[in-house]
Design an enzyme around this catalytic site. Structure first.
Site, PDB file in Angstrom:
ATOM      1  N   ARG A   1       0.852  -1.147   0.014  1.00 23.46           N
ATOM      2  CA  ARG A   1      -0.064   0.074  -0.056  1.00 23.46           C
ATOM      3  C   ARG A   1       0.964   1.138  -0.062  1.00 23.46           C
ATOM      4  O   ARG A   1       1.775   1.453   0.744  1.00 23.46           O
ATOM      5  CB  ARG A   1      -0.923  -0.097   1.454  1.00 23.46           C
TER       6      ARG A   1
ATOM      7  N   ARG B   1     -13.787  -8.762   1.274  1.00 24.06           N
ATOM      8  CA  ARG B   1     -12.156  -8.198   1.223  1.00 24.06           C
ATOM      9  C   ARG B   1     -11.522  -9.640   1.490  1.00 24.06           C
ATOM     10  O   ARG B   1     -10.556  -9.989   0.690  1.00 24.06           O
ATOM     11  CB  ARG B   1     -11.716  -7.013   1.976  1.00 24.06           C
TER      12      ARG B   1
ATOM     13  N   ASP C   1     -17.079   6.925  -1.800  1.00 22.62           N
ATOM     14  CA  ASP C   1     -15.589   7.041  -0.949  1.00 22.62           C
ATOM     15  C   ASP C   1     -15.575   8.365  -0.298  1.00 22.62           C
ATOM     16  O   ASP C   1     -16.077   9.196  -0.774  1.00 22.62           O
ATOM     17  CB  ASP C   1     -14.622   6.706  -2.136  1.00 22.62           C
TER      18      ASP C   1
ATOM     19  N   HIS D   1      -7.403   0.851  -6.644  1.00 20.27           N
ATOM     20  CA  HIS D   1      -7.433  -0.134  -5.484  1.00 20.27           C
ATOM     21  C   HIS D   1      -8.002  -1.167  -5.937  1.00 20.27           C
ATOM     22  O   HIS D   1      -9.317  -1.421  -5.887  1.00 20.27           O
ATOM     23  CB  HIS D   1      -8.260   0.802  -4.643  1.00 20.27           C
TER      24      HIS D   1
ATOM     25  N   GLN E   1      -9.927  -3.716  -4.002  1.00 17.95           N
ATOM     26  CA  GLN E   1     -11.312  -3.310  -3.379  1.00 17.95           C
ATOM     27  C   GLN E   1     -12.252  -3.740  -4.475  1.00 17.95           C
ATOM     28  O   GLN E   1     -13.526  -4.286  -4.353  1.00 17.95           O
ATOM     29  CB  GLN E   1     -11.175  -1.793  -3.173  1.00 17.95           C
TER      30      GLN E   1
ATOM     31  N   CYS F   1     -16.311   1.606   0.264  1.00 17.54           N
ATOM     32  CA  CYS F   1     -15.450   0.964   0.311  1.00 17.54           C
ATOM     33  C   CYS F   1     -14.789   0.882   1.833  1.00 17.54           C
ATOM     34  O   CYS F   1     -14.079   0.019   2.296  1.00 17.54           O
ATOM     35  CB  CYS F   1     -13.944   1.326  -0.712  1.00 17.54           C
TER      36      CYS F   1
HETATM   37  N1   CP Z   1     -11.482  -0.143   1.911  1.00 22.31           N
HETATM   38  C1   CP Z   1     -10.156  -0.410   2.373  1.00 22.31           C
HETATM   39  O1   CP Z   1      -9.130  -0.462   1.751  1.00 22.31           O
HETATM   40  O2   CP Z   1     -10.044  -0.154   3.781  1.00 22.31           O
HETATM   41  P1   CP Z   1      -8.792   0.048   4.645  1.00 22.31           P
HETATM   42  O3   CP Z   1      -7.970   1.341   4.143  1.00 22.31           O
HETATM   43  O4   CP Z   1      -8.958  -0.110   5.995  1.00 22.31           O
HETATM   44  O5   CP Z   1      -7.803  -1.214   4.409  1.00 22.31           O
HETATM   45  N1  NVA Z   2      -9.704   6.837  -1.392  1.00 23.72           N
HETATM   46  C1  NVA Z   2      -9.443   6.578  -0.300  1.00 23.72           C
HETATM   47  C2  NVA Z   2      -9.818   4.934  -0.453  1.00 23.72           C
HETATM   48  C3  NVA Z   2      -9.566   4.204   1.130  1.00 23.72           C
HETATM   49  C4  NVA Z   2      -9.792   2.808   0.987  1.00 23.72           C
HETATM   50  C5  NVA Z   2      -8.016   6.664   0.020  1.00 23.72           C
HETATM   51  O1  NVA Z   2      -7.062   6.274  -0.867  1.00 23.72           O
HETATM   52  O2  NVA Z   2      -7.957   7.087   1.062  1.00 23.72           O
END
Ligand code: CP
Ligand code: NVA
Length: 662
Positions: A415, A602, A534, A442, A445, A574
């Site tokens: 990430r 997930r 989101d 993502h 997701q 999400c």
């Molecule tokens: N939806 C999602 O990716 O959640 P987290 O940021 O908690 O991993």
């Molecule tokens: N758009 C958000 C998604 C989180 C799962 C972010 O990048 O923080």
């Protein structure tokens, strides 16, 4: 370590699979073609010409479409001399007057072309000799660089690609002399490097090769294995790249900018250099690559993209990553969902003995925990690394981190803030890399979201998905999914927060879905089957929070907005959610909200992703993989027969065709 013959042969397999059906354009010239004629007396054994002819024939026999464009400068000079003509050069290039052109045509389209054709045919390559005049193969106009007059020298305007493709499809190997003709019938002499580059561009070739008389681009006696445009221009300025290499390098970048995936400069004076460049990891020449598109997916043409569950470039041709969704097919998505169903109901341990390392620069609840728990449930082990502990790109280079983690792990889940860092990790790691969210996408997701939509019986071609919110990572992955699965995707976002135009273009160009980018969330929500949102402020954008709250205030998913959607529309997010901002609690907790199913899924989908990726990796012996999948299939079949209602929700109309997609 010396490789056995078997190892050498089998190590070529991934490359053979990868290039089957692809087109390679090869500029043949230099020593490889000027060495003493094989027809001449006293010719012994395999010379450079025969070695070249065998190489191209082998490529053709394994299913690669080979097109040869040849030079022949020395032959033209020789014949001109024999005829008592003087060659005139302007700015290092031959001046082509009418008499010279006549010599060029008779030499290139005549003796030289026929010699190459005969050579290839002796090796069994089914070559056919052509020049650009044949069926207007190369339409040209006069070339006039910086005020030089080079006489009847032309530049390529068009290539009769349809005909060329027909020839290729008929099973022959075109061997082309670089001569063009204008609409008015004026014949032109064309530089063979430029002609080869133009033909490669128009054919959308996978690769373009220039055979030269050096190993490639050399710097202080060492081969430069990889060259980007910026570096090339620097080396031209420093006079490291000089003379005839300059037009080659420039023609290479021209080809890269116009769809050719990679260009190789190789030594035609070394036997079988072509095969060694193509079928070995290290190669033997200089490969010329795009700066930004180093890892690019030529299909998508999106600069920072890499294939989805696909390959990440030449470094590790047998491993597969999940960096985005761009090369996943509908069948891949369906297979992944089916595998998810299967894994949900077995306690199979396909990751036994496997280790997954998670490296996260941003916080996470769902992604981290679902991966960690998923790996454990599949029998593997995992380790979570926060960036503070690693200092990716700061304490240590991305390349070094990737190499080290690859030596301990069977998979890296990352990430990251910057998608390019993910691409770097994928390039240098020898194990699969999974995108656990970047600024660009993502993918995990959206795969879980598709599974959730299917679980709730809403997955059907043409379904309307209203994405209301920031057009960034999650919206991008929805766009990529819209290039796979037919839907009506309506994205409503305030001006300035629309998706990246390249990703939007990619999705639109795919022609799979109806895609709208709207400024009004009500238009997006109208009759939607799914309303999705989101956060307005993504991780890393905290400083923009106030400005974003203002920009997005009319983009809230609330009961009022939901009234415009289909009465049974799913409410999706999400997560994490900022209740009261992008979504109200009454919407999030409504009867049609599936946000917590999304979160749970997930876990199930991560397990299928890992099983797919590790099952495909070179480290996983195929027998183990097959055994595993057979076991899973049996368990699945038993469960179906014991309980016919077993989680067999409607969704995809087709029967699942395979438990596993490889
Ligand atoms: N939806 C999602 O990716 O959640 P987290 O940021 O908690 O991993
Ligand atoms: N758009 C958000 C998604 C989180 C799962 C972010 O990048 O923080």
């Amino acid at each position: 370590m010396t490789q056995t013959k078997e190892e050498i042969l089998t190590s070529a397999l991934p490359y053979i699979q990868r290039y089957e059906g692809k087109t390679f354009v090869i500029k043949y010239g230099g020593a490889a073609m000027t060495e003493a004629s094989p027809y001449g007396s006293g010719h012994q054994g395999e010379g450079l010409k025969e070695s070249f002819a065998k190489d191209v024939t082998l490529l053709k026999k394994i299913g690669i479409n080979v097109v040869i464009v040849h030079g022949g400068g020395n032959a033209v000079t020789d014949i001109a001399k024999r005829l008592g003509m003087e060659s005139r050069f302007v700015g290092g290039q031959r001046y082509t007057d009418t008499a010279t052109l006549e010599t060029v045509v008779m030499t290139l389209a005549g003796s030289v072309n026929k010699e190459v054709v005969a050579l290839v045919n002796r090796a069994g390559g089914n070559a056919v000799g052509l020049c650009g005049i044949d069926n207007n193969l190369i339409t040209a106009k006069k070339f006039a660089p910086k005020g030089y007059d080079l006489g009847l020298v032309g530049e390529v305007e068009q290539v009769n690609v349809d005909w060329l493709n027909k020839l290729i499809a008929s099973g022959v190997m075109p061997v082309i002399a670089p001569i063009g003709v204008s609409a008015e019938g004026e014949v032109y002499n064309i530089n063979a490097d430029i002609a080869a580059s133009a033909i490669a561009q128009k054919l959308g070739a996978e690769k373009l090769f220039f055979l030269t008389d050096t190993e490639g681009v050399m710097l202080e006696g060492e081969l430069v294995p990889t060259l980007t445009n910026a570096r090339a221009q620097q080396l031209i300025k420093q006079k490291v790249i000089t003379g005839g290499m300059i037009p080659k390098v420039n023609a290479a970048f021209e080809a890269l900018a116009n769809g050719v995936n990679k260009v190789h400069l190789i030594n035609g004076a070394a036997k079988h250099s072509l095969l060694l460049e193509i079928f070995t990891h290290e190669g033997v020449g200089t490969q010329i690559i795009r700066e930004e598109k180093v890892f690019g997916n030529p299909k998508s043409g999106i600069v920072f993209r890499v294939s989805g569950i696909g390959n990440s470039g030449d470094e590790h041709p047998t491993k597969h990553d999940l960096l985005d969704l761009t090369v996943m097919t509908k069948q891949d998505v369906e297979d992944l969902m089916h595998l998810t169903d299967v894994l949900k109901h077995t306690d199979a341990k396909p990751l036994a003995g496997k280790h997954v390392t998670l490296i996260f620069q941003k916080p996470s609840l769902r992604t981290r925990v679902s991966f960690e728990v998923g790996v454990a449930q599949l029998g593997g082990t995992s380790l979570y690394l926060s960036n503070e502990g690693v200092g990716l790109g700061e304490r240590e280079s991305i390349e070094d981190v990737a190499k080290v983690l690859s030596s301990y792990s069977d998979c890296i889940v990352a990430r990251l803030f910057d998608h390019n860092v993910l691409l770097g990790l994928a390039k240098y790691s020898s194990v699969p890399v999974v995108n656990a969210l970047t600024d660009v996408g993502h993918p995990c997701q959206i795969l879980a979201d598709m599974y959730t939509i299917r679980q709730h019986g809403k997955l059907a071609p043409g379904m309307k998905v209203a994405f209301i919110g920031d057009g960034n990572n999650v919206a991008h992955s929805w766009l990529e999914m819209a290039a796979i699965y037919p839907m009506h995707l309506a994205i409503a976002a305030p001006a300035g927060y629309h998706p990246d135009p390249k990703i939007l273009d990619y999705a639109v160009q795919s022609g799979i879905s109806t895609i709208e980018i709207l400024d009004d969330p009500r238009v997006a929500a109208d009759s939607a089957d799914v309303t999705y949102t989101d956060v307005w402020t993504s991780m890393g954008q905290e400083a923009e929070q106030e400005a974003r709250k203002k920009a997005f205030q009319s983009f809230q998913v609330n009961k009022q907005l939901l009234q415009l959607a289909h009465p049974n529309a799913l409410v999706m997010h999400c997560l994490p959610a900022h209740r009261g901002e992008e979504i109200t609690s009454d919407a999030m907790d409504s009867a049609h909200s599936v946000v917590f199913d999304q979160a749970e899924n997930r876990l199930h989908v991560q397990k299928a992703i890992l099983t797919t990726l590790l099952g495909n990796s070179a480290r996983f012996a195929s027998s183990t993989e097959e055994d595993l999948l057979t076991t899973i299939s049996h368990e699945q079949d038993q469960k179906y027969s014991e309980n016919p209602e077993y989680d067999q929700k409607p969704g995809f109309h087709e029967e699942p065709t395979a438990v596993y997609h490889s």
